[in-house]
Design a protein around this motif. Structure first.
Motif, PDB file in Angstrom:
ATOM      1  N   VAL A 126       0.806  -1.183   0.062  1.00 44.47           N
ATOM      2  CA  VAL A 126      -0.031  -0.144  -0.004  1.00 44.47           C
ATOM      3  C   VAL A 126       0.929   1.442  -0.011  1.00 44.47           C
ATOM      4  CG1 VAL A 126      -1.854   1.223   1.251  1.00 44.47           C
ATOM      5  CG2 VAL A 126      -1.567  -1.175   1.276  1.00 44.47           C
ATOM      6  N   PHE A 127       0.621   2.002  -1.144  1.00 45.11           N
ATOM      7  CA  PHE A 127       1.419   3.342  -1.160  1.00 45.11           C
ATOM      8  C   PHE A 127       3.121   2.965  -1.489  1.00 45.11           C
ATOM      9  CE2 PHE A 127      -1.701   5.299   2.199  1.00 45.11           C
ATOM     10  CZ  PHE A 127      -2.192   5.703   1.173  1.00 45.11           C
ATOM     11  N   SER A 128       4.002   3.913  -1.326  1.00 44.36           N
ATOM     12  CA  SER A 128       5.282   3.606  -1.770  1.00 44.36           C
ATOM     13  C   SER A 128       6.172   4.124  -0.738  1.00 44.36           C
ATOM     14  CB  SER A 128       5.645   4.126  -3.177  1.00 44.36           C
ATOM     15  OG  SER A 128       5.654   5.571  -2.930  1.00 44.36           O
ATOM     16  N   PRO A 129       7.334   3.874  -0.776  1.00 41.77           N
ATOM     17  CA  PRO A 129       8.722   4.246  -0.059  1.00 41.77           C
ATOM     18  C   PRO A 129       8.690   5.727  -0.127  1.00 41.77           C
ATOM     19  CG  PRO A 129       9.748   2.985  -1.535  1.00 41.77           C
ATOM     20  CD  PRO A 129       8.205   2.645  -1.801  1.00 41.77           C
ATOM     21  N   GLU A 130       8.335   6.503  -1.108  1.00 43.59           N
ATOM     22  CA  GLU A 130       8.516   7.680  -1.372  1.00 43.59           C
ATOM     23  C   GLU A 130       7.617   8.665  -0.173  1.00 43.59           C
ATOM     24  OE1 GLU A 130       7.475  11.443  -4.659  1.00 43.59           O
ATOM     25  OE2 GLU A 130       7.103   9.159  -5.212  1.00 43.59           O
ATOM     26  N   ASN A 131       8.130   9.611   0.528  1.00 41.33           N
ATOM     27  CA  ASN A 131       7.331  10.301   1.383  1.00 41.33           C
ATOM     28  C   ASN A 131       6.883   9.319   2.629  1.00 41.33           C
ATOM     29  OD1 ASN A 131       6.276  12.974   2.200  1.00 41.33           O
ATOM     30  ND2 ASN A 131       4.072  12.029   1.734  1.00 41.33           N
ATOM     31  N   ALA A 132       7.570   8.332   2.894  1.00 41.03           N
ATOM     32  CA  ALA A 132       7.352   7.429   3.930  1.00 41.03           C
ATOM     33  C   ALA A 132       8.167   7.562   5.257  1.00 41.03           C
ATOM     34  CB  ALA A 132       7.253   5.992   3.477  1.00 41.03           C
ATOM     35  N   ILE A 133       7.809   7.310   6.325  1.00 41.14           N
ATOM     36  CA  ILE A 133       8.592   7.199   7.619  1.00 41.14           C
ATOM     37  C   ILE A 133       9.551   5.849   7.503  1.00 41.14           C
ATOM     38  CG2 ILE A 133       8.564   7.344  10.294  1.00 41.14           C
ATOM     39  CD1 ILE A 133       7.460   9.778   8.719  1.00 41.14           C
ATOM     40  N   LYS A 134      10.756   6.375   7.817  1.00 38.67           N
ATOM     41  CA  LYS A 134      11.791   5.232   8.198  1.00 38.67           C
ATOM     42  C   LYS A 134      11.430   4.486   9.294  1.00 38.67           C
ATOM     43  CE  LYS A 134      15.335   7.361   4.944  1.00 38.67           C
ATOM     44  NZ  LYS A 134      16.824   7.725   5.004  1.00 38.67           N
ATOM     45  N   GLY A 135      11.874   3.265   9.257  1.00 41.78           N
ATOM     46  CA  GLY A 135      11.879   2.656  10.578  1.00 41.78           C
ATOM     47  C   GLY A 135      10.430   2.193  11.072  1.00 41.78           C
ATOM     48  N   GLN A 136       9.480   2.425  10.176  1.00 39.73           N
ATOM     49  CA  GLN A 136       8.037   1.926  10.367  1.00 39.73           C
ATOM     50  C   GLN A 136       7.357   1.453   9.197  1.00 39.73           C
ATOM     51  OE1 GLN A 136       5.744   5.114  12.308  1.00 39.73           O
ATOM     52  NE2 GLN A 136       6.981   5.463  13.807  1.00 39.73           N
ATOM     53  N   LEU A 137       6.372   0.454   9.684  1.00 41.99           N
ATOM     54  CA  LEU A 137       5.515  -0.110   8.422  1.00 41.99           C
ATOM     55  C   LEU A 137       4.397  -0.587   9.099  1.00 41.99           C
ATOM     56  CD1 LEU A 137       8.091  -2.317   6.524  1.00 41.99           C
ATOM     57  CD2 LEU A 137       6.707  -0.366   5.609  1.00 41.99           C
ATOM     58  N   LEU A 138       3.239  -0.501   8.418  1.00 44.52           N
ATOM     59  CA  LEU A 138       1.953  -1.221   8.872  1.00 44.52           C
ATOM     60  C   LEU A 138       1.710  -2.345   8.206  1.00 44.52           C
ATOM     61  CD1 LEU A 138      -0.278   2.264   8.561  1.00 44.52           C
ATOM     62  CD2 LEU A 138       1.393   1.511  10.521  1.00 44.52           C
ATOM     63  N   VAL A 139       1.129  -3.349   9.117  1.00 45.73           N
ATOM     64  CA  VAL A 139       1.133  -4.604   8.544  1.00 45.73           C
ATOM     65  C   VAL A 139      -0.391  -5.088   9.015  1.00 45.73           C
ATOM     66  CG1 VAL A 139       1.722  -7.007   8.783  1.00 45.73           C
ATOM     67  CG2 VAL A 139       3.307  -5.390   8.923  1.00 45.73           C
ATOM     68  N   TYR A 140      -1.047  -5.674   8.047  1.00 50.65           N
ATOM     69  CA  TYR A 140      -2.534  -6.208   8.041  1.00 50.65           C
ATOM     70  C   TYR A 140      -2.420  -7.742   7.939  1.00 50.65           C
ATOM     71  CZ  TYR A 140      -7.425  -5.756   7.378  1.00 50.65           C
ATOM     72  OH  TYR A 140      -9.094  -5.643   7.514  1.00 50.65           O
ATOM     73  N   PHE A 141      -2.456  -8.204   8.962  1.00 45.89           N
ATOM     74  CA  PHE A 141      -2.452  -9.852   8.964  1.00 45.89           C
ATOM     75  C   PHE A 141      -3.794 -10.340   8.464  1.00 45.89           C
ATOM     76  CE2 PHE A 141       0.900  -8.582  12.266  1.00 45.89           C
ATOM     77  CZ  PHE A 141       1.741  -9.506  11.644  1.00 45.89           C
ATOM     78  N   SER A 142      -3.602 -11.572   7.881  1.00 42.79           N
ATOM     79  CA  SER A 142      -4.879 -12.345   7.602  1.00 42.79           C
ATOM     80  C   SER A 142      -5.787 -12.672   8.964  1.00 42.79           C
ATOM     81  CB  SER A 142      -4.411 -13.443   6.952  1.00 42.79           C
ATOM     82  OG  SER A 142      -3.882 -14.286   7.376  1.00 42.79           O
ATOM     83  N   ASP A 143      -6.966 -12.834   8.547  1.00 43.20           N
ATOM     84  CA  ASP A 143      -8.120 -12.932   9.516  1.00 43.20           C
ATOM     85  C   ASP A 143      -7.697 -14.156  10.147  1.00 43.20           C
ATOM     86  OD1 ASP A 143     -10.359 -12.128  11.044  1.00 43.20           O
ATOM     87  OD2 ASP A 143     -11.336 -13.166   9.914  1.00 43.20           O
ATOM     88  N   ASP A 144      -7.536 -15.185   9.625  1.00 44.34           N
ATOM     89  CA  ASP A 144      -7.218 -16.353  10.098  1.00 44.34           C
ATOM     90  C   ASP A 144      -5.984 -16.537  11.076  1.00 44.34           C
ATOM     91  OD1 ASP A 144      -5.438 -16.504   8.011  1.00 44.34           O
ATOM     92  OD2 ASP A 144      -5.648 -18.473   7.375  1.00 44.34           O
ATOM     93  N   VAL A 145      -5.171 -15.700  10.913  1.00 41.81           N
ATOM     94  CA  VAL A 145      -3.976 -16.031  11.940  1.00 41.81           C
ATOM     95  C   VAL A 145      -3.821 -14.711  12.832  1.00 41.81           C
ATOM     96  CG1 VAL A 145      -2.598 -17.061  10.123  1.00 41.81           C
ATOM     97  CG2 VAL A 145      -2.299 -14.535  10.506  1.00 41.81           C
ATOM     98  N   VAL A 146      -4.771 -13.530  12.859  1.00 39.97           N
ATOM     99  CA  VAL A 146      -4.700 -12.478  13.658  1.00 39.97           C
ATOM    100  C   VAL A 146      -4.477 -13.081  15.189  1.00 39.97           C
ATOM    101  CG1 VAL A 146      -6.830 -11.657  13.514  1.00 39.97           C
ATOM    102  CG2 VAL A 146      -5.017  -9.954  13.735  1.00 39.97           C
TER     103      VAL A 146
END
Length: 674
Positions: A44-64
């Motif tokens: 989702v989106f691109s590394p351009e204009n993104a904060i370093k050292g952080q990522l948002l992760v959306y886990f699948s419903d069956d493992v969350v």
């Protein structure tokens, strides 16, 4: 751990390393052969204009649930979680120097079921070594089967970051101040609410270039059951012109310091929360951090009729009846302003009772260029806004309203998120009806409101009076300009409309109310002709072609009185200032039915005075002759006969209908009216 899982983890680590060594073409970009379609679909989106050292992760419903259990085991013991319980994912975390793994949206026990139904519990924030390659880390996470999405945490900007807020302690407004019973001494300087054409402000000012608060306030000044969340920097809740209209979380106010007394996931959130530092709100004394949010908040709901300072569009009557301001802080002394922070703030607003989010921020101009690019893979921020829009917090509305500033890039489209089809994007006009020199315009722009134009008054008289006057920290007041300042006018008017709906016992869907707002407007296109003088980047005067903005400022400029009339179900009729204007009412009465005869139009003495008429209009040839000498609004009783034709000898049935007449100056001979 099984050999199979160990091997998979090893392969993932190798994949991370190999991504940095993929082949490139002569332009320096990775070759097509290195593309991984499955991974690309998850990003989702691109590394351009993104904060370093952080990522948002959306886990699948069956493992969350597995991730939740792994994180909770550590955090309940007072530790910081760094493991997901998913071997492949944890292998990636090891490789990038993981610092923490936590749920993006804290557990609000009151709304957890709804949160899970919306899938928001599946979002997690990963913090890691800023020296790790952000793109490689994102790709490695996206390769994990149990991961549904990986989002680059985008940096937002206050859309008026280049616009200064100028403190200015003015004397009480001159004797020609607004004709209202409110006793706020500085209201007369707020031309953006009630514009009487005071040339002290600007010699080319036009009476009526405002949001028409004077006429609206006669009907409704607001309702404290309506809560507006100011998603911005901190609102100074101690300001004497704001304190009485601040939202208060009574459970936290009366509770124990350092405890989450209402179980909403946040401690000491008395008037809102600082989502940048994850702490209680604090009015900073450093730099200008709290000024923007306080100025915006004052436009929405500075306390009216309290004998102090200025007014707010939805500030009430001084009897604790203004709308309530919730401070959702996403900027702090130059920090914050990421998509993860805005997402948390917006969900908080939904879960704690707000029905309007006031958002004067967005992404860098040109970064996102379409609804598809913004909604791609459904970011955490967009999911949070969708959650807000779906949450009913006001008895008059079945959901929430998202209102954004269109942006100050002077470019031919609104910035994002403002431009997105489900949100209201506000452009900016000056005190003479013309588009402000800095405003965005074109696709994605929905409606205009006063945002000020300092250049006009500065060139005219060396002053800043043509900007927006509102509250700033430490009990002071100041001028600023921008679509940030136009946006809270629309938020305030929307709050006023919801308050009137509550008063009348009416209800609307969000789509109905948005349509009502966007059609409660006056024509701005008639002023998009000729040129206006502004300054270029070097401070030299230049001419701005106003035709550039024609049909691109939104549906028109918002009118608070029309909003209330449309809530009431009363037809609004535009009328130009004129000594002898013949008005055909039939198009507003059943589409021009010839079997309808206008008998009379009657106004009260007060309403006649408001539009500058000496007596009730004359009806001649089924046309109403109006002699309105000044801008204003009035409610008239129209008497008609139905079911009769000329010479038939049948009198027909006498009927009456209430109609609202909105009088504004006409820019050209034909009035330019819709």
């Amino acid at each position: 751990m099984t050999k199979f899982k160990t091997l998979r983890s090893l392969l993932l680590v190798v994949a991370v390393l190999s991504l940095g060594a993929c082949t490139k073409d002569i332009t320096g970009e990775p070759s097509a052969s290195s593309a991984d379609e499955n991974v690309a679909e998850k990003l989702v989106f691109s590394p351009e204009n993104a904060i370093k050292g952080q990522l948002l992760v959306y886990f699948s419903d069956d493992v969350v649930s597995k991730v939740e259990n792994s994180v909770l085991r550590v955090t309940r013991a007072g530790g910081v979680a760094t493991r997901s319980g998913i071997d492949d994912f944890d292998g990636v975390l090891d490789n990038i120097g993981v610092k923490s793994l936590e749920r993006l949206f804290p557990v609000d026990e009151r709304n957890e079921e709804r949160t899970r139904a919306a899938g928001l519990h599946r979002w997690y924030v990963v913090e890691f070594d800023e020296g790790a390659d952000l793109q490689q880390a994102a790709h490695a996470m996206a390769r994990v089967a149990e991961v549904s999405k990986v989002e680059y945490n985008q940096q937002l900007k206050n859309v008026d970051s280049g616009q200064k807020i100028i403190p200015m302690d003015l004397p009480a407004a001159p004797a020609t101040r607004a004709e209202t019973s409110f006793n706020d001494p500085l209201l007369g300087w707020q031309w953006h609410y009630i514009n009487k054409g005071n040339t002290t402000i600007y010699n080319k000012i036009k009476a009526g270039a405002d949001v028409n608060c004077e006429d609206a306030w006669r009907l409704c000044a607001c309702d404290p059951r309506v809560i507006v969340a100011v998603v911005d920097n901190c609102v100074d809740w101690t300001h004497p012109d704001l304190a009485a209209n601040m939202w208060t979380n009574t459970a936290e106010e009366k509770g124990q310091t350092g405890a989450d007394d209402d179980s909403n996931g946040y401690k000491d959130d008395i008037h809102g929360y600082n989502f940048v530092t994850n702490t209680t709100l604090k009015v900073s004394t450093q730099g200008d951090a709290p000024e923007h949010g306080t100025h915006v908040g004052g436009t929405v709901a500075a306390v009216n009729n309290n004998g102090v300072g200025v007014c707010g569009v939805a500030g009430g009557t001084g009897n604790n009846d203004g709308v309530k301001l919730m401070s959702c802080q996403i900027f702090y002394n130059g920090d914050g302003g990421t998509s993860s922070i805005s997402a948390k703030a917006i969900k908080y607003a939904a879960d704690n009772g707000a029905s309007i989010i006031q958002c004067s921020w967005g992404y860098e101009g040109g970064y996102l260029t379409s609804d598809a690019s913004y909604a791609a893979s459904s970011s955490a921020e967009k999911q949070a806004i969708d959650y807000f829009i779906s949450k009913k917090n006001c008895d008059a509305l079945d959901g929430g309203l998202a209102i954004f500033a269109a942006g100050n890039d002077a470019t031919g489209m609104a910035g994002y998120p403002a431009a997105y089809k489900d949100y209201i994007a506000v452009t900016s006009m000056s005190c003479d009806f013309t588009p402000a020199y800095y405003t965005n315009y074109g696709p994605g722009c929905n409606i205009a409101a006063p945002g000020g134009d300092m250049v006009q008054s500065y060139l005219d008289n060396g002053r800043d009076y043509a900007a927006i006057y509102s509250t700033i920290p430490n009990g002071r007041y100041g001028y600023s300009q921008g679509t940030s300042m136009a946006c809270p006018h629309v938020s305030g008017v929307a709050a006023l409309g919801l308050s009137y709906a509550l008063k009348l016992g009416k209800t609307f869907t969000t789509d109905q109310f948005k349509a009502l707002l966007l059609t409660s407007v006056n024509n701005i296109d008639q002023y998009c002709t000729g040129t206006k003088t502004t300054l270029n980047d070097y401070g030299s005067p230049v001419s701005l072609a106003l035709s550039t903005y024609s049909k691109k400022m939104g549906t028109g400029y918002i009118d608070a009185f029309q909003v209330l009339m449309n809530v009431r179900g009363t037809t609004c009729v535009p009328v130009p200032v004129s000594n002898n204007y013949q008005l055909d009412l039939l198009p507003y009465l059943g589409g021009g039915n010839t079997n309808l005869t206008i008998v009379s139009v009657e106004f009260s003495a007060e309403d006649l005075a408001r539009i500058g008429m000496a007596s009730n209009p004359v009806v001649f040839g089924n046309k109403v002759v109006m002699q309105c000498t000044k801008p204003g609004s009035a409610i008239g009783k129209v008497t008609m006969r139905a079911g009769t034709n000329s010479g038939s000898g049948v009198n027909g049935m006498t009927i009456t209908k209430e109609m609202a007449f909105i009088v504004r100056e006409a820019h050209s001979e034909n009035g330019g009216w819709l």
